[in-house]
Design a protein around this motif. Structure first.
Motif, PDB file in Angstrom:
ATOM      1  N   ASP A 527       0.843  -1.098   0.084  1.00 32.57           N
ATOM      2  CA  ASP A 527      -0.047   0.083  -0.074  1.00 32.57           C
ATOM      3  C   ASP A 527       0.990   1.171  -0.071  1.00 32.57           C
ATOM      4  N   ILE A 528       1.341   1.572  -1.080  1.00 37.41           N
ATOM      5  CA  ILE A 528       2.039   2.812  -1.480  1.00 37.41           C
ATOM      6  C   ILE A 528       1.696   3.399  -2.622  1.00 37.41           C
ATOM      7  N   PRO A 529       2.168   4.787  -2.836  1.00 40.51           N
ATOM      8  CA  PRO A 529       1.537   5.216  -4.140  1.00 40.51           C
ATOM      9  C   PRO A 529       1.989   4.528  -5.316  1.00 40.51           C
ATOM     10  N   GLY A 530       0.868   4.312  -6.273  1.00 39.71           N
ATOM     11  CA  GLY A 530       1.022   3.274  -7.497  1.00 39.71           C
ATOM     12  C   GLY A 530       0.370   1.924  -7.067  1.00 39.71           C
ATOM     13  N   ARG A 531      -0.203   1.874  -6.014  1.00 40.76           N
ATOM     14  CA  ARG A 531      -0.735   0.477  -5.742  1.00 40.76           C
ATOM     15  C   ARG A 531      -1.735  -0.020  -6.344  1.00 40.76           C
ATOM     16  N   ASP A 532      -2.656   1.196  -6.765  1.00 43.69           N
ATOM     17  CA  ASP A 532      -3.820   0.788  -7.576  1.00 43.69           C
ATOM     18  C   ASP A 532      -3.732   0.536  -9.012  1.00 43.69           C
ATOM     19  N   LYS A 533      -2.614   1.242  -9.542  1.00 40.72           N
ATOM     20  CA  LYS A 533      -2.124   1.115 -10.827  1.00 40.72           C
ATOM     21  C   LYS A 533      -1.361  -0.293 -11.055  1.00 40.72           C
ATOM     22  N   THR A 534      -0.758  -0.540  -9.966  1.00 40.62           N
ATOM     23  CA  THR A 534      -0.276  -1.986 -10.053  1.00 40.62           C
ATOM     24  C   THR A 534      -1.380  -2.912 -10.328  1.00 40.62           C
ATOM     25  N   LEU A 535      -2.285  -2.797  -9.398  1.00 36.87           N
ATOM     26  CA  LEU A 535      -3.446  -3.738  -9.497  1.00 36.87           C
ATOM     27  C   LEU A 535      -4.091  -3.839 -10.769  1.00 36.87           C
ATOM     28  N   GLY A 536      -4.194  -2.666 -11.371  1.00 38.78           N
ATOM     29  CA  GLY A 536      -4.649  -2.665 -12.966  1.00 38.78           C
ATOM     30  C   GLY A 536      -3.730  -3.672 -13.795  1.00 38.78           C
ATOM     31  N   ASN A 537      -2.546  -3.737 -13.739  1.00 38.06           N
ATOM     32  CA  ASN A 537      -1.628  -4.599 -14.122  1.00 38.06           C
ATOM     33  C   ASN A 537      -1.757  -6.033 -14.096  1.00 38.06           C
ATOM     34  N   VAL A 538      -1.932  -6.271 -12.598  1.00 36.81           N
ATOM     35  CA  VAL A 538      -2.284  -7.569 -12.119  1.00 36.81           C
ATOM     36  C   VAL A 538      -3.511  -8.242 -12.950  1.00 36.81           C
ATOM     37  N   GLU A 539      -4.484  -7.385 -13.014  1.00 31.19           N
ATOM     38  CA  GLU A 539      -5.445  -7.905 -13.776  1.00 31.19           C
ATOM     39  C   GLU A 539      -5.309  -8.112 -15.275  1.00 31.19           C
ATOM     40  N   GLU A 540      -4.414  -7.212 -15.724  1.00 28.42           N
ATOM     41  CA  GLU A 540      -4.110  -7.438 -17.101  1.00 28.42           C
ATOM     42  C   GLU A 540      -3.323  -9.024 -17.378  1.00 28.42           C
ATOM     43  N   CYS A 541      -2.531  -9.162 -16.302  1.00 26.76           N
ATOM     44  CA  CYS A 541      -1.932 -10.699 -16.181  1.00 26.76           C
ATOM     45  C   CYS A 541      -2.745 -11.907 -16.089  1.00 26.76           C
TER      46      CYS A 541
END
Ligand code: F6R
Length: 613
Positions: A527-541
């Motif tokens: 939970d640091i800045p960028g977490r939500d965007k990383t989650l978006g990338n996780v969904e892509e994977c």
């Protein structure tokens, strides 16, 4: 790390001590020494280099009978911290009278103040060490009772110690004590052996007493009497060692790498101790040798290194820009040396190297020196070439790293870089309050890491499900991007699984084509800045069939639900979080490699110190 051996019994002490030191060689050291009592005098032999050199010196300089008749003594292998690995700095150190000899592991933090006080009383010192100061302090406290003198001296000491003390007046006893640095006493048949780790004891006995912090023991050939520093007797049970010499060297761990992962809380505490000033909200890194004005006038920080050290530098880049508001760049040392880089006197070049011997990093240092930059080193090995040639810098104090795959050096490098950035930041835009807050965060790092190391078994279970993978991807953003690179490097070098680290956003620009059903993706999503965007990338994977292992913050169940498996790290400052995160990845890589039956400590094709281009 340094090693201690002490002996009192019926055998010739010199040979027992030298054999004991040999059992401790695996820990890494750069000089050795021993002291025995002969004819009511303390006699000392010391040598830089290996125990074999010490043995040769004692055999050539000492009379033959000394090897038979002297039955008590203390010995040491030194891994330099205060001062270079010279004969003068090697232990044992003597007090002012020469009657008392001391070997010491640990760091006496207030040694400068103690030394100044003792010099004021006429003491003269021959070495740069904190240990010699303690030897003189014991001598100063000595009123005829060695035990009491050691107690009185230790009451004045701040820092850590494991010690063994010998006195010519009391040849039938050795005094030993500990605080923060281990001491174990072997209880043999008419003999006692003191050591900093059990491997030096195994040849004599399996029966041992482990000292606790602030214990002090009077050891004779037939007895061990343990008291606290206030002279109150304490009871310590005799335990059975129950392991062989090889296991002992690894402290009971299956591999050095696992031992070194587990050592990290202690190593980090050593790297941080005494280097934070909570009142001023800054870091005290005197080895940098820079004035606040020089730091304020810097235009740029350039970091050079290779491999894992390079990855630490990449975390440092975020830290310098974010905390110190100074432009920072990281460059592969091998590239830097040939690129004719534009570097000047207002640039600080930080060379990072665990070994201090890496050829490319050394060449980059020489190039930066030529160009007139302010060159610093961040090394683990004291007295290494890079440390010597830069002349300024900060040591990691991580202790010897034996496993080829670097673990504890990385986390200590990052911790030191954070402190450097804090120091620079305070000379620039950081307020005292901000500095104090960050100093408090840095102080908690050992405990944060402890909490991840404690999850080793859980991580092993997760790793078991991924051990037969052929490829793996590690993704992260911001300061977690270099951690993704480091996680991938750890996995590939010890498990031989093809692994890549990517910025989370970069995956879809090409590498995502490699994802198949079940390909592991390790997502650094705390939970640091960028977490939500990383989650978006996780969904892509996930949409492409990948299996996701998430490194997530404690209590962040929303994110954990997006993962197939989750490893939790404690919540902390985003830059600090890189350290517990990488520890989780080290354990993940280690367990996978172990399940695959790989040669973990010495992976194929790799060397610990790369001294060729
Ligand atoms: C990887 C590893 C290497 C080293 C690199 C630089 O686990 O250990 O990538 O980090 O060879 O070594 P040092 O830090 O000694 O300069």
């Amino acid at each position: 790390m340094c090693g201690i051996v002490g002996y009192i019994g019926k055998a010739g002490a010199p040979a027992v001590l030298i054999n004991g030191l040999k059992r401790l060689e695996y820990r890494g050291y750069d000089s050795a020494g021993l002291a025995v009592i002969d004819d009511e005098r303390v006699v000392v032999a010391k040598s830089p280099g290996k125990v074999a050199a010490l043995s040769d010196r004692a055999r050539s300089e000492w009379p033959e009978e000394r090897f038979e008749t002297c039955t008590s003594g203390i010995a040491h292998t030194r891994w330099a911290t205060h001062g270079p690995p010279t004969e003068a700095n090697a232990h044992p150190h003597l007090d002012g009278s020469g009657d008392i000899a001391l070997v010491h592991n640990g760091i006496i933090e207030n040694y400068r103040a103690l030394r100044a006080r003792l010099e004021g009383k006429g003491h003269h010192f021959e070495s740069d060490t904190d240990t010699e100061v303690l030897a003189h302090l014991i001598g100063e406290c000595d009123k005829g009772d060695l035990f009491q003198a050691v107690c009185d001296a230790l009451h004045q000491v701040e820092g850590t110690f494991g010690i063994a003390v010998l006195c010519s007046r009391e040849p039938e006893r050795v005094i030993t004590a500990r605080r923060g640095s281990p001491i174990v006493i072997g209880v043999g048949d008419g003999e006692s052996i003191i050591a900093s780790d059990a491997s030096a004891i195994l040849a004599h006995t399996q029966r041992v007493i482990y000292l606790d912090d602030n214990d002090i023991a009077i050891v004779t050939a037939d007895s061990v009497e343990v008291r606290d520093l206030n002279n109150i007797p304490v009871t310590r049970e005799i335990a059975e060692l129950g392991f062989d010499a090889e296991a002992a060297e690894k402290g009971g761990y299956e591999h050095f790498m696992l031992k070194e992962i587990h050592e990290q809380p202690e190593c980090l505490a050593n790297a941080i101790r005494g280097r934070l000033d909570f009142d001023l909200g800054t870091a005290v890194l005197s080895g940098m040798g820079t004035s606040p004005r020089e730091l304020a006038e810097l235009d740029r920080v350039v970091i050079v290194g290779c491999g894992t050290s390079l990855h630490a530098g990449l975390v440092g880049e975020y830290a310098f820009e974010d905390l110190a508001d100074i432009h920072a760049e990281v460059e592969q040392a091998a590239e830097f040396r040939y690129r004719n880089p534009i570097i000047g006197s207002r640039d600080m070049v930080i060379s990072i190297s665990q070994s201090g011997e890496t050829a490319d990093t050394l060449a980059a240092v020489r190039e930066a020196v030529q160009k007139g930059a302010f060159v610093m080193s961040l090394c683990n090995v004291v007295g290494s070439t890079i440390a010597r040639e830069t002349g300024r810098g900060v040591y990691l104090h991580a202790g010897p790293e034996i496993s080829v795959a670097s673990t504890k050096a990385f986390t200590c490098q990052v911790a030191v870089l954070l402190m450097m950035a804090l120091k620079l930041g305070r000379g620039r835009r950081f307020s005292r309050e901000q500095g104090m807050r960050l100093a408090r965060e840095i102080e908690t790092i050992p405990e944060l890491v402890e909490r991840v190391v404690a999850q080793s078994e859980k991580i092993r279970k997760i790793a078991a499900d991924y051990a037969d993978a052929e490829h793996a991807f590690f993704i992260g953003r911001g300061p977690m991007y270099p951690v993704a690179l480091e996680g991938a490097l750890k996995l590939k070098e010890i498990s031989y699984i093809h692994a890549e680290g990517y910025h989370a956003a970069e995956l879809k620009h090409g590498p995502i084509a490699l994802l198949e059903q079940g390909t592991p993706v390790i997502a650094l999503a705390c939970d640091i800045p960028g977490r939500d965007k990383t989650l978006g990338n996780v969904e892509e994977c996930r949409a492409r069939g990948a299996r996701i292992v998430g490194i997530v913050s404690e209590g962040d169940f929303e994110v954990a639900e997006c993962m197939d498996d989750a490893i939790y790290i404690p919540r902390c400052h985003p830059l600090v979080a890189t350290i517990p995160t990488v520890v989780a990845l080290q354990l993940f890589a280690y367990h996978i490699a172990n399940i695959r039956g790989c040669e973990i400590d010495q992976p194929r094709n790799l060397a610990k110190s790369v001294t060729v281009e």
